[in-house]
Scaffold this active site. Structure first.
Site, PDB file in Angstrom:
ATOM      1  N   TRP A   1       7.332  12.134  20.038  1.00  0.00           N
ATOM      2  CA  TRP A   1       6.886  10.914  20.710  1.00  0.00           C
ATOM      3  C   TRP A   1       7.710  10.672  21.963  1.00  0.00           C
ATOM      4  O   TRP A   1       8.885  10.298  21.883  1.00  0.00           O
ATOM      5  CB  TRP A   1       7.028   9.713  19.764  1.00  0.00           C
ATOM      6  CG  TRP A   1       6.179   9.861  18.547  1.00  0.00           C
ATOM      7  CD1 TRP A   1       4.875   9.543  18.417  1.00  0.00           C
ATOM      8  CD2 TRP A   1       6.587  10.377  17.272  1.00  0.00           C
ATOM      9  NE1 TRP A   1       4.428   9.825  17.160  1.00  0.00           N
ATOM     10  CE2 TRP A   1       5.457  10.342  16.427  1.00  0.00           C
ATOM     11  CE3 TRP A   1       7.796  10.883  16.751  1.00  0.00           C
ATOM     12  CZ2 TRP A   1       5.483  10.776  15.105  1.00  0.00           C
ATOM     13  CZ3 TRP A   1       7.826  11.310  15.427  1.00  0.00           C
ATOM     14  CH2 TRP A   1       6.681  11.252  14.630  1.00  0.00           C
TER      15      TRP A   1
ATOM     16  N   HIS B   1       3.391   4.604  18.322  1.00  0.00           N
ATOM     17  CA  HIS B   1       2.320   4.732  17.332  1.00  0.00           C
ATOM     18  C   HIS B   1       2.252   3.428  16.536  1.00  0.00           C
ATOM     19  O   HIS B   1       3.090   2.538  16.736  1.00  0.00           O
ATOM     20  CB  HIS B   1       2.533   5.940  16.409  1.00  0.00           C
ATOM     21  CG  HIS B   1       3.915   6.045  15.806  1.00  0.00           C
ATOM     22  ND1 HIS B   1       4.307   7.083  15.004  1.00  0.00           N
ATOM     23  CD2 HIS B   1       5.005   5.218  15.879  1.00  0.00           C
ATOM     24  CE1 HIS B   1       5.571   6.909  14.622  1.00  0.00           C
ATOM     25  NE2 HIS B   1       6.009   5.797  15.137  1.00  0.00           N
TER      26      HIS B   1
ATOM     27  N   ARG C   1       2.929   6.026  25.442  1.00  0.00           N
ATOM     28  CA  ARG C   1       3.791   7.217  25.470  1.00  0.00           C
ATOM     29  C   ARG C   1       4.093   7.627  26.900  1.00  0.00           C
ATOM     30  O   ARG C   1       3.192   7.599  27.762  1.00  0.00           O
ATOM     31  CB  ARG C   1       3.138   8.376  24.711  1.00  0.00           C
ATOM     32  CG  ARG C   1       3.190   8.123  23.220  1.00  0.00           C
ATOM     33  CD  ARG C   1       2.782   9.302  22.401  1.00  0.00           C
ATOM     34  NE  ARG C   1       2.480   8.857  21.032  1.00  0.00           N
ATOM     35  CZ  ARG C   1       1.904   9.590  20.109  1.00  0.00           C
ATOM     36  NH1 ARG C   1       1.554  10.834  20.396  1.00  0.00           N
ATOM     37  NH2 ARG C   1       1.674   9.104  18.919  1.00  0.00           N
TER      38      ARG C   1
ATOM     39  N   GLN D   1      -4.413   3.159  18.404  1.00  0.00           N
ATOM     40  CA  GLN D   1      -4.405   3.826  17.109  1.00  0.00           C
ATOM     41  C   GLN D   1      -4.868   2.830  16.060  1.00  0.00           C
ATOM     42  O   GLN D   1      -4.806   1.615  16.267  1.00  0.00           O
ATOM     43  CB  GLN D   1      -2.993   4.302  16.727  1.00  0.00           C
ATOM     44  CG  GLN D   1      -2.555   5.574  17.438  1.00  0.00           C
ATOM     45  CD  GLN D   1      -1.294   6.173  16.828  1.00  0.00           C
ATOM     46  OE1 GLN D   1      -0.574   5.519  16.068  1.00  0.00           O
ATOM     47  NE2 GLN D   1      -1.018   7.426  17.174  1.00  0.00           N
TER      48      GLN D   1
ATOM     49  N   VAL E   1       5.914  11.092   5.954  1.00  0.00           N
ATOM     50  CA  VAL E   1       5.048  11.431   4.815  1.00  0.00           C
ATOM     51  C   VAL E   1       5.490  12.758   4.204  1.00  0.00           C
ATOM     52  O   VAL E   1       6.052  13.611   4.880  1.00  0.00           O
ATOM     53  CB  VAL E   1       3.554  11.528   5.240  1.00  0.00           C
ATOM     54  CG1 VAL E   1       2.943  10.152   5.352  1.00  0.00           C
ATOM     55  CG2 VAL E   1       3.400  12.297   6.555  1.00  0.00           C
TER      56      VAL E   1
ATOM     57  N   ALA F   1      -0.812   7.239   3.689  1.00  0.00           N
ATOM     58  CA  ALA F   1      -0.909   6.613   5.004  1.00  0.00           C
ATOM     59  C   ALA F   1      -1.690   7.529   5.920  1.00  0.00           C
ATOM     60  O   ALA F   1      -1.804   8.735   5.669  1.00  0.00           O
ATOM     61  CB  ALA F   1       0.484   6.363   5.585  1.00  0.00           C
TER      62      ALA F   1
HETATM   63  N1  DAH Z   1       1.893   8.109  13.714  1.00  0.00           N
HETATM   64  C1  DAH Z   1       1.423   9.465  13.858  1.00  0.00           C
HETATM   65  C2  DAH Z   1       1.275   9.779  15.339  1.00  0.00           C
HETATM   66  O1  DAH Z   1       1.184   8.895  16.104  1.00  0.00           O
HETATM   67  C3  DAH Z   1       0.099   9.645  13.178  1.00  0.00           C
HETATM   68  C4  DAH Z   1       0.273   9.584  11.708  1.00  0.00           C
HETATM   69  C5  DAH Z   1       0.485  10.741  10.977  1.00  0.00           C
HETATM   70  C6  DAH Z   1       0.222   8.383  11.045  1.00  0.00           C
HETATM   71  C7  DAH Z   1       0.641  10.734   9.627  1.00  0.00           C
HETATM   72  C8  DAH Z   1       0.379   8.336   9.663  1.00  0.00           C
HETATM   73  C9  DAH Z   1       0.583   9.531   8.966  1.00  0.00           C
HETATM   74  O2  DAH Z   1       0.331   7.207   8.987  1.00  0.00           O
HETATM   75  O3  DAH Z   1       0.714   9.494   7.599  1.00  0.00           O
HETATM   76  O4  DAH Z   1       1.285  10.912  15.703  1.00  0.00           O
END
Ligand code: DAH
Length: 346
Positions: free
Chosen positions: A161, A176, A202, A216, A259, A313
């Site tokens: 990020w 995010h 970003r 998002q 995760v 998630a």
């Molecule tokens: N936050 C991640 C991104 O912006 C996307 C994401 C991936 C969200 C896995 C989640 C997850 O909740 O379990 O790249």
């Protein structure tokens, strides 16, 4: 004054006055006429003033004749004035005439932005699946954006990020919507089922698939006994609702610090139906979102006991979904504010 000439003089005066009145074509001209033929110095009035100079025997007849002429001129004046007014009104009505049978000019109608349309549809689908909607701040603490998501300072995963810092090192523009996983859990007892839409930022160069601002929708479910089967069931149902009923979903391992296991979900390419084309880069699949089982570290940080509850998630980009759904090839179109683009989604 020559008394024999009187009837003749009055007749000539009458003729002249009426001829001049007939030629009057404006209120200004009419006023000039009034002054000339009915004003203080007008011939009839002078005549009446000078009646005394006539022999007494003639005064009466001359006076009656002059008064009759004066009355006639006044009446003619009034009639002319009315006619002029009528003509003016008629002209005005003509100028302002409305054709009520003409079709109206339609007012320019606004419409919803494609991102808004897609976000609303996403939320609707998840609401039907029992998720509620929450929101969180765009200016975020490093703690929620990273640390509480199992991304400590200096962790190499931070490279995933590129971050705008509002005040280094602790205040950022969220990269995010995942920080809301922790924020929601901190204020909620399990079970949790929530979706969180919002803007993310970003520090990134723009190109056809990258914007420095985008949306998002984050999803989080925590409860006793949730498994990967729940994750797959929910996300597959979502894809069928969002795209088409026979869409295929593919889940593959991926890495996100918050995760374990982490995965990404792809759907069959709508253009080639899996055969392989330019949009899916020949693979037949389009990557749609990241997801996974919530890392025990994250549950613990938020005050949950990972031995009691588990969760899944996911995070998805509405622009990406809109691009797949509507065949949009460049993400920069979304916020370029070109009405020719935006109007197509009305
Ligand atoms: N936050 C991640 C991104 O912006 C996307 C994401 C991936 C969200 C896995 C989640 C997850 O909740 O379990 O790249």
């Amino acid at each position: 004054m020559n008394d024999r000439l009187i009837p003749e003089q009055l007749a000539q005066l009458r003729e002249r006055a009426l001829a001049a009145l007939a030629a009057v074509d404006s209120t200004d001209a009419l006023e000039r006429w009034r002054v000339e033929y009915l004003g203080r110095r007008a011939a009839v009035n002078t005549f009446l003033r000078e009646l005394g100079q006539l022999p007494p025997a003639d005064r009466r007849a001359a006076g009656q004749a002059a008064n009759a002429l004066k009355a006639e001129l006044e009446a003619a004046y009034a009639a002319r004035a009315q006619a002029l007014k009528d003509a003016e009104l008629a002209a005005l009505l003509e100028r302002e005439r409305l054709d009520v049978t003409l079709p109206g000019r339609p007012p320019a109608l606004g419409g919803l932005h494609p991102t808004t349309l897609v976000v609303e549809r996403i939320l609707e689908i998840f609401r039907d699946l029992g998720f509620r909607v929450a929101e969180g701040p765009e200016v975020e603490l490093d703690y929620y954006n990273f640390e509480a998501l199992n991304i400590p300072p200096e962790h190499p995963a931070r490279d995933m990020w590129d971050t705008f810092y509002v005040r280094p090192p602790d205040i950022v523009l969220r990269t995010h919507t995942s920080p809301n996983q922790v924020r929601v859990m901190e204020r909620t007892r399990p079970p949790v089922r929530v979706v969180v839409p919002g803007r993310c930022y970003r520090y990134e160069a723009q190109d056809a698939s990258h914007e420095w601002m985008f949306y998002q929708v984050e999803g989080l479910a925590v409860d006793r006994g949730l498994t990967m089967a729940d994750l797959k069931g929910v996300l597959t149902t979502f894809a069928r609702e969002m795209f088409w009923p026979d869409v295929q979903c593919r889940f593959r391992c991926d890495y996100f610090p918050f995760v374990e296991p982490g995965l990404d979900m792809s759907i069959t390419c709508h253009l080639c139906r899996g055969a392989g084309c330019r949009v899916c880069k020949g693979t037949g699949w389009i990557e749609l979102l990241g997801a996974g089982m919530v890392h025990p570290f994250v549950l613990r940080r938020a005050g949950y006991d990972p031995d009691e509850v588990t969760g899944f998630a996911f995070g998805m980009g509405p622009e990406r979904i809109a691009m797949v759904k509507y065949g949009i090839e460049d993400i920069r179109l979304f916020y370029g504010n070109d009405l020719r683009f935006l109007e197509q989604f009305r």
